[in-house]
Design a protein around this motif. Sequence first.
Motif, short mmCIF file in Angstrom:
data_model
loop_
_atom_site.label_atom_id
_atom_site.label_comp_id
_atom_site.label_asym_id
_atom_site.label_seq_id
_atom_site.Cartn_x
_atom_site.Cartn_y
_atom_site.Cartn_z
N TRP A 88 -12.12 2.28 4.61
CA TRP A 88 -12.78 1.82 3.53
C TRP A 88 -14.18 1.32 3.36
O TRP A 88 -14.94 1.56 2.71
CB TRP A 88 -11.74 1.02 2.92
CG TRP A 88 -11.96 0.34 1.32
CD1 TRP A 88 -12.98 -0.77 1.39
CD2 TRP A 88 -11.94 0.41 0.12
NE1 TRP A 88 -13.38 -1.24 0.19
CE2 TRP A 88 -12.47 -0.49 -0.56
CE3 TRP A 88 -11.21 1.72 -0.38
CZ2 TRP A 88 -12.50 -0.26 -2.01
CZ3 TRP A 88 -11.07 1.87 -1.74
CH2 TRP A 88 -11.77 0.67 -2.66
N GLY A 89 -14.16 0.43 4.50
CA GLY A 89 -15.57 -0.24 4.75
C GLY A 89 -15.58 -1.32 4.15
O GLY A 89 -14.39 -2.03 3.95
N ASP A 90 -16.73 -2.26 4.26
CA ASP A 90 -16.76 -3.79 3.86
C ASP A 90 -16.67 -4.13 2.59
O ASP A 90 -16.14 -5.28 2.24
CB ASP A 90 -18.02 -4.32 4.62
CG ASP A 90 -18.09 -4.54 6.08
OD1 ASP A 90 -17.04 -4.67 6.60
OD2 ASP A 90 -19.12 -4.57 6.55
N LEU A 103 -15.67 -4.94 -1.26
CA LEU A 103 -14.41 -5.12 -1.69
C LEU A 103 -14.20 -4.18 -2.80
O LEU A 103 -13.00 -3.87 -3.22
CB LEU A 103 -14.31 -6.74 -2.19
CG LEU A 103 -13.36 -7.48 -2.81
CD1 LEU A 103 -11.91 -7.23 -1.86
CD2 LEU A 103 -13.67 -8.93 -3.04
N TYR A 104 -15.16 -3.68 -3.57
CA TYR A 104 -15.10 -2.86 -4.77
C TYR A 104 -15.87 -1.59 -4.62
O TYR A 104 -16.99 -1.87 -3.95
CB TYR A 104 -15.28 -3.26 -5.93
CG TYR A 104 -14.24 -4.75 -6.34
CD1 TYR A 104 -13.03 -4.68 -6.47
CD2 TYR A 104 -15.05 -5.88 -6.04
CE1 TYR A 104 -12.05 -5.77 -6.74
CE2 TYR A 104 -14.14 -7.28 -6.08
CZ TYR A 104 -12.85 -6.88 -6.61
OH TYR A 104 -11.95 -8.18 -6.86
N ARG A 105 -15.27 -0.51 -5.13
CA ARG A 105 -16.09 0.40 -5.00
C ARG A 105 -15.76 1.78 -5.96
O ARG A 105 -14.54 1.50 -6.42
CB ARG A 105 -16.34 1.44 -3.49
CG ARG A 105 -14.95 1.86 -3.02
CD ARG A 105 -14.89 2.59 -1.62
NE ARG A 105 -13.97 3.54 -1.64
CZ ARG A 105 -13.51 4.12 -0.55
NH1 ARG A 105 -13.97 3.77 0.72
NH2 ARG A 105 -12.47 5.11 -0.30
N SER A 106 -16.45 2.70 -6.28
CA SER A 106 -16.21 3.59 -7.20
C SER A 106 -15.25 4.92 -6.83
O SER A 106 -14.94 5.82 -7.50
CB SER A 106 -17.37 3.97 -7.88
OG SER A 106 -18.30 4.55 -6.94
N VAL A 122 -1.74 4.08 0.88
CA VAL A 122 -2.94 4.05 0.34
C VAL A 122 -3.84 3.37 1.51
O VAL A 122 -3.54 2.31 1.98
CB VAL A 122 -3.20 3.12 -0.84
CG1 VAL A 122 -4.59 2.83 -1.19
CG2 VAL A 122 -2.39 3.71 -1.99
N GLU A 123 -4.66 4.06 2.27
CA GLU A 123 -5.29 3.67 3.58
C GLU A 123 -6.51 2.76 3.31
O GLU A 123 -7.36 2.85 2.67
CB GLU A 123 -6.14 4.87 4.10
CG GLU A 123 -5.00 5.88 4.65
CD GLU A 123 -4.07 5.16 5.88
OE1 GLU A 123 -4.51 4.19 6.55
OE2 GLU A 123 -2.98 5.75 6.27
N ASP A 124 -6.30 1.61 4.05
CA ASP A 124 -7.70 0.76 4.17
C ASP A 124 -8.60 0.95 5.30
O ASP A 124 -9.58 0.80 5.19
CB ASP A 124 -7.22 -0.79 4.04
CG ASP A 124 -6.31 -1.10 5.16
OD1 ASP A 124 -6.00 -0.47 6.18
OD2 ASP A 124 -5.62 -2.33 5.34
N GLN A 159 0.95 -1.19 0.09
CA GLN A 159 -0.01 0.06 -0.04
C GLN A 159 0.83 1.27 0.08
O GLN A 159 0.31 2.43 -0.03
CB GLN A 159 -0.57 -0.20 1.23
CG GLN A 159 -1.92 -1.18 1.15
CD GLN A 159 -2.75 -1.33 2.55
OE1 GLN A 159 -2.99 -2.52 2.61
NE2 GLN A 159 -3.34 -0.35 3.10
N PRO A 203 -12.00 6.35 -5.11
CA PRO A 203 -10.52 5.94 -4.78
C PRO A 203 -10.33 6.01 -3.35
O PRO A 203 -10.90 6.64 -2.65
CB PRO A 203 -9.73 6.94 -5.48
CG PRO A 203 -10.55 7.96 -6.13
CD PRO A 203 -12.15 7.27 -5.88
N PRO A 204 -9.37 4.98 -2.85
CA PRO A 204 -9.11 5.01 -1.47
C PRO A 204 -8.23 6.18 -1.12
O PRO A 204 -7.71 6.96 -1.91
CB PRO A 204 -8.10 3.85 -1.33
CG PRO A 204 -7.47 3.43 -2.72
CD PRO A 204 -8.59 3.98 -3.77
#
Lengths: 634, 634
Positions: free
Chosen positions: A594-596, A598-601, A589-591, A558, A603-604
Amino acid sequence: MNEFKPVRFVDVALEGQFWRERLETVLTRTIPSQHVQLGKHGILESLTLPNPPPPLRFPRNEHNFTVQVFWDSDVGKWIEAASYALSHRRDADIEARIEKIVDDLEKAQAPDGYLNCWYLQREPDKRWTNLRDNHELYNLGHLLEGGIAYFLATGRRRLLDILERYVDHVRKTFGPNPGQKRGYCGHQEIELALIKLYRLTGERKHLDLAAYFINERGRQPHYFDHEAVARGESPRDFWAKSYEYNQSHRPVREQTKVVGHAVRAMYMFSAMADLAAELNDDSLKQACEVLWADVMTSKIYITSGLGPAAANEGFTEDYDLPNDTAYAETCASVALIFWAQRMLHLDLDGRYADVMEQALFNGALTGLSRDGEHYFYSNPLDSDGRHSRWAWHTCPCCTMNSSRLIASVGGYFVSASEDAIAFHLYGGISTNVRLANGNVFLRETSAYPWSGSIRIEISADAPAEFTVNLRIPGWARGASATVNGEPVDVGSGTSNGYLSISRLWSAGDTITLELPMPPERIYAHPSVKEDVGRVALKRGPLVYCVEEVDNPGGRVQQLKLPRDASIETESRGDLFDGVVTLTAPAQRVEDQGWGDSLYRSTPPAASESKLTALPYYLWNNRQKGSMQVWLLES
Amino acid sequence: MNEFKPVRFVDVALEGQFWRERLETVLTRTIPSQHVQLGKHGILESLTLPNPPPPLRFPRNEHNFTVQVFWDSDVGKWIEAASYALSHRRDADIEARIEKIVDDLEKAQAPDGYLNCWYLQREPDKRWTNLRDNHELYNLGHLLEGGIAYFLATGRRRLLDILERYVDHVRKTFGPNPGQKRGYCGHQEIELALIKLYRLTGERKHLDLAAYFINERGRQPHYFDHEAVARGESPRDFWAKSYEYNQSHRPVREQTKVVGHAVRAMYMFSAMADLAAELNDDSLKQACEVLWADVMTSKIYITSGLGPAAANEGFTEDYDLPNDTAYAETCASVALIFWAQRMLHLDLDGRYADVMEQALFNGALTGLSRDGEHYFYSNPLDSDGRHSRWAWHTCPCCTMNSSRLIASVGGYFVSASEDAIAFHLYGGISTNVRLANGNVFLRETSAYPWSGSIRIEISADAPAEFTVNLRIPGWARGASATVNGEPVDVGSGTSNGYLSISRLWSAGDTITLELPMPPERIYAHPSVKEDVGRVALKRGPLVYCVEEVDNPGGRVQQLKLPRDASIETESRGDLFDGVVTLTAPAQRVEDQGWGDSLYRSTPPAASESKLTALPYYLWNNRQKGSMQVWLLES
């Protein structure tokens, strides 16, 4: 090309802390623990030909093959490693253990000299029926290298005598004459051992046998075809699909691309370079040069790892250098050191020494843990934390390749001709060199690889004219040197990577060499798809990596290193026996947050952070965790 | 939770071009060519029990295992796929080929009903001795699914009768009673088939047997231990090391993390969801929900691929989603569709439909080539160009999983309860649905997945009250809808991903639904180390990739997509049967001018370029070349 021919590498005493520590560890921890492991895993027992033999420890695979057929070689490599250790410091206990092995081998040997414990014990009527797979000559090669090293360390030649009888049997069995088998081994190695035996004894027949094996390889009609048919098999059913696997797909002089099993390839190229030197064979030398260029332009990891694929333990396509699945077997990097040294023996060219050094510091050293009792077999350049060192391995080839290389590392530092000396590696050594016009005592003092400040004291018996060649590593820009305090023009004095200083040398003469070691950013050819957008860090000969233990807060993958970030060095006396780390500002790059999903629109988020990099060879010596060599660049 | 229980999925006629093309290809190319391949590879012959049996085509591996033990299943899956095709259009030639298979099976069946051609032919005294590895019940499951489909398509029940006799034999053999074996299959599948048989026949005994197999799984004392000992083996020598491989490491209700072989896991979860519905078993439903969450939060590729590792064809660690070595077996994505549909059967929740759609468009479809005769077994998200489609596979499981799914895709679009209808997928279908208060004819018209403009016409026999549930995909932001031209408030009308419209419907009523489909950037959880710094492109349900044929000039991995680049859509009537591609300005890391060296300290040059992305499921249909889903973002 520099005219210097370093016809011999000379032994040196290791005095610098870096190598003393490794040597001490190998002597006191690795060699004894390896003997314990050989006992624990049934390998030593297999030499005594128990009747009936115990059940297989490793069941045969679908190719009717078990790794136990290599076991003689493991014993040979352990004897070789132990003998190098003995040449530093005799040890009655280790010697007794070797003598016990020699007793067993003596008893096991057949009246006609044949000595392969697997076949003698389990398949006595099948000897020499499957050279392609079953490693008989390979095993002999490793036993012979062991026997030679043991003789040189102790003067005891009983093992050597046993093995010379076996070599005589092999010489009768194999060759182009009627009644002989026109075979050669599926795993190259015997050739290297025979050349060593030739150099030890001066007996030309050993060199000739080595040359026969190399020259015969890949000729048509193909021996492995013939042999398969004789076993009642179809040659087309060869499990590895192609003779590229063992580099017998064509005669060696016609090979231009490096293919197949990496260790086999490196052993073969080493033997080819040896033969090129001994026989003054330009066609072999040229083949080596073409193959060298192929490896170096498209097939070597930055760490010197060779062979990306586990499937064939070997080579695939140009630029195929995946990081997390890198096979990069430790043995292959060790064998690359053999090859590079032999190329250097042919031509004093810093390109070879650069690779030798790169493979030593980033390949061979990586294979052995700090405690001297754990090993890497494969060497990925990226890990999520699941990769870690083994206490032993089903196929323990790498364990003893690490120990025999480190225990003999003194043999790679210096070579000499009649009137010249060449320094290839630095790190604190002393040695006596006999030149045409007298003995010279040399002492090189440095904290290499942590520092590039090198001092060489020279004491000749009497003032004498000769040349000192000092390697200026390919990575060293702006090197400077002095002789007795007077500057030497490094630029004009250097060719092919070596600074040559010819003069009348007197006792007390001193050379200093300054190799600047700023941290460096390294980029890979854009065709290496895994490394696009990434950067690696090097300092001097050392490739660095980031490891989770130094960079807590998530996976090291990350982290991103800004292209303009300043990279600082830090001397860390508290880490291992003292290392230089690299630090730099970085983005993480922070997790968190991010939340639960696995993919999202979206960016982190990225936060300002810092990274600490450690020499790659030291990784996984503290705790498990993620590691990466090729960092994302931002 | 929406109260709708879509107790049955209904058959639909596929009218839209997208699915008509796939169906036509499967009917005319895939089904016939698969029969040819089954013949060519000895699979059909194996049903005739030739005496003596021919030599093994696939030698046993070190686990004494050959893929030939699956062959009955391949035949079963082909019959199933062919029967779905027949339900669209009868075909005398295909039916004759099936009848020939039924003749063979009838002859092969043992007097007691047992029918496994491998054992009957080669190891008649060893039946039911290795449920762990040898797939006997799995094979029956696939034959039975084939027999049911054939009966439904043609009304012919000879095959079904044969298999019901075999099921009777299985019921006698397995169970908790004295004299029975307390076993279950190492590869789940029979459970799904038995539940289908129960639904077809209404006979409770079939449901009970399915429930027995699921409930027994993983119980102690462990059946596979018992069975191994009976074979004279140590259970500890299980080649897969752990019963996690086949999800029998603990009872199914106690499983909270998805482990082991991906297809086995998906088949088992599908059966669990079926049983949860049929038996109203909340503990099974809850187990499914926990396992679903585990997959979706850390173990699924953006393409719906499951199981990153080739070693176990299955799952590893959370967030372990490597792109170039992704195993992501086609069968696992097909099986995920089964599971998702069954979860949707339990609860009308758009999360399940979203995954079902994602797996359909990006997983199952990917497995079959445009020509209908080539297949992907594994589905990497990154390739240097070496990965390409097979005409057949040693283990042809995926080939017929692709064809049976596509040939039956109409069964996934619409479900109905007594007073409600739910649309899960769009793409041009018509269907008659029988509700409590009458028959309803529905026609959905759209160019989905290329366009999100959907029109649904409704004709009831007489005006009737019922609810129409329209899936609003998770990816669709800003959806709008009308009924007879009057806007519907999508926001307030939607729960759990479905817009519910309840009213009195009359002939000629029309719903329109507008699902905006702008190109989307998607990011992965930062713990997915391979995807840090990378972005994927989606539009609607389709994941996109860049392929070398559309992006010449080097490997596609050399492209970087700027974060602020505008992504445009382009309708390409010239590509395949018409697709929407995405284009964007990009940077290309240049290899031209880099030179010979593999590594250097100067970064490579980058040039302004452009990228074209194609739906992932279409890749490798034109020529070999590099491909990438997760693009470097600059």
